[in-house]
Design a protein around this motif. Sequence first.
Motif, PDB file in Angstrom:
ATOM      1  N   THR A 294       5.283  -8.936  -0.152  1.00  0.00           N
ATOM      2  CA  THR A 294       4.334  -8.156   0.639  1.00  0.00           C
ATOM      3  C   THR A 294       3.370  -9.032   1.423  1.00  0.00           C
ATOM      4  OG1 THR A 294       4.447  -6.333  -0.951  1.00  0.00           O
ATOM      5  CG2 THR A 294       2.559  -6.366   0.543  1.00  0.00           C
TER       6      THR A 294
ATOM      7  N   LYS B   4       5.907 -10.303   4.452  1.00  0.00           N
ATOM      8  CA  LYS B   4       5.727  -9.151   5.336  1.00  0.00           C
ATOM      9  C   LYS B   4       4.397  -9.209   6.097  1.00  0.00           C
ATOM     10  CE  LYS B   4       5.570  -4.090   5.349  1.00  0.00           C
ATOM     11  NZ  LYS B   4       5.570  -2.866   4.498  1.00  0.00           N
TER      12      LYS B   4
ATOM     13  N   THR C 249      -3.072  -1.170   0.293  1.00  0.00           N
ATOM     14  CA  THR C 249      -1.890  -2.003   0.079  1.00  0.00           C
ATOM     15  C   THR C 249      -1.637  -2.218  -1.407  1.00  0.00           C
ATOM     16  OG1 THR C 249      -2.369  -3.145   2.165  1.00  0.00           O
ATOM     17  CG2 THR C 249      -0.789  -4.186   0.683  1.00  0.00           C
TER      18      THR C 249
END
Length: 380
Positions: free
Chosen positions: A29, A33, A7
Amino acid sequence: MFTIFKTFFWLGWISFGGPAAHIGYFRQTFVEKLKWLSDSDYAQIVALSQFLPGPGSSQVGFALGYKRGGLLGACAAFIGFTLPSVLIMVLLAVVSSHVTETGAFQSIVHGLKLLAVVVVADAAWGMYKNFCKNTLATTLCVVTAIALLTMPSIATQMVVLIIAALIGAKYLKGETPAEPKPFKPSFAPLAIFAVLIIGLPFVAHFTPMLGLFNDFFQAGSLVFGGGHVVLPLLQNIVGDQLSQDAFLTGYAAAQAVPGPMFTFATYIGYELQPNAPIVGALVATIAVFVPGFLLLLGVLKNWQSLAQNPKVAGAVSGVNAAVVGLLVSALYQPVFTSAVMSPLDIALVIVGFYLLKTLKLPIIWMVLTFISVGVISALV
């Protein structure tokens, strides 16, 4: 661990725009998310990183990795996020200015800087909605933004954050928890930091690599406010060992590539150790990041227990509001001023914001879209 590394490795390739943009990418992120943590927990990490010396956005990433996977997770996050920038800086050190001065490279970078404007604006708006819910918090945000826009300096940043913390501790106090936990710092990383910052100068003359590690460790220990502040410190380290043209080429490249700007140290370490350039690059890179990470580890583990104290919780609320103002000021300078040069640029930013917020376009497509914009502008 692989998920953490993967990631952050991906983010390391697309995080253009400096620390403010990185905070925006991280928030989108990991909060929106992946939902690894709440907006409140994320804001506390951001606030803590503002008080400690070192690379602010990298400290945030390190802390996110630590919360997800402990010390190994923190290392995986750091390596993942920093590796792309390190690789690019080494490559640029090898090919020197032949790439950075090309029109195509500059056009693509310009397109990605416009994307950074979109990302930072989104982060500022999202954090404003979460942390400026009353008049006092909004006032702290506005005053911070005005102060940093009119008197931009690290001293101003530290002063407004401290004032915001004091005001928050008095007027934004939270409730006392039923079972408050005492704050206990982690002494091992703080002890390691103390030993290194005091002891390294005494052994730095033994080998060139120890001297290089000492120089960059001392620089990393003194930097508040992100990558741009490290410039004068690194310039003092370099002295007459590196030409002014080579130094400025590396500095320009560090601003242009994704990831933390502290990887400027990678370029300088490569140039200063011609007999072992790769080793020099790695030593300089590790040395400039380590101080901030050691200090972060010293307080991060029990930061939540400290934040449960009503006055500390109020101080954090005040700092959170001020951090929003800090992000707003960063949105203008350097993010907006370095990216938006024409009415067309403004139009592209508006389109980008529409794609991100209304059409919910994934970040990969946002990156490809703005790279395409850069390529097209280079051809035109």
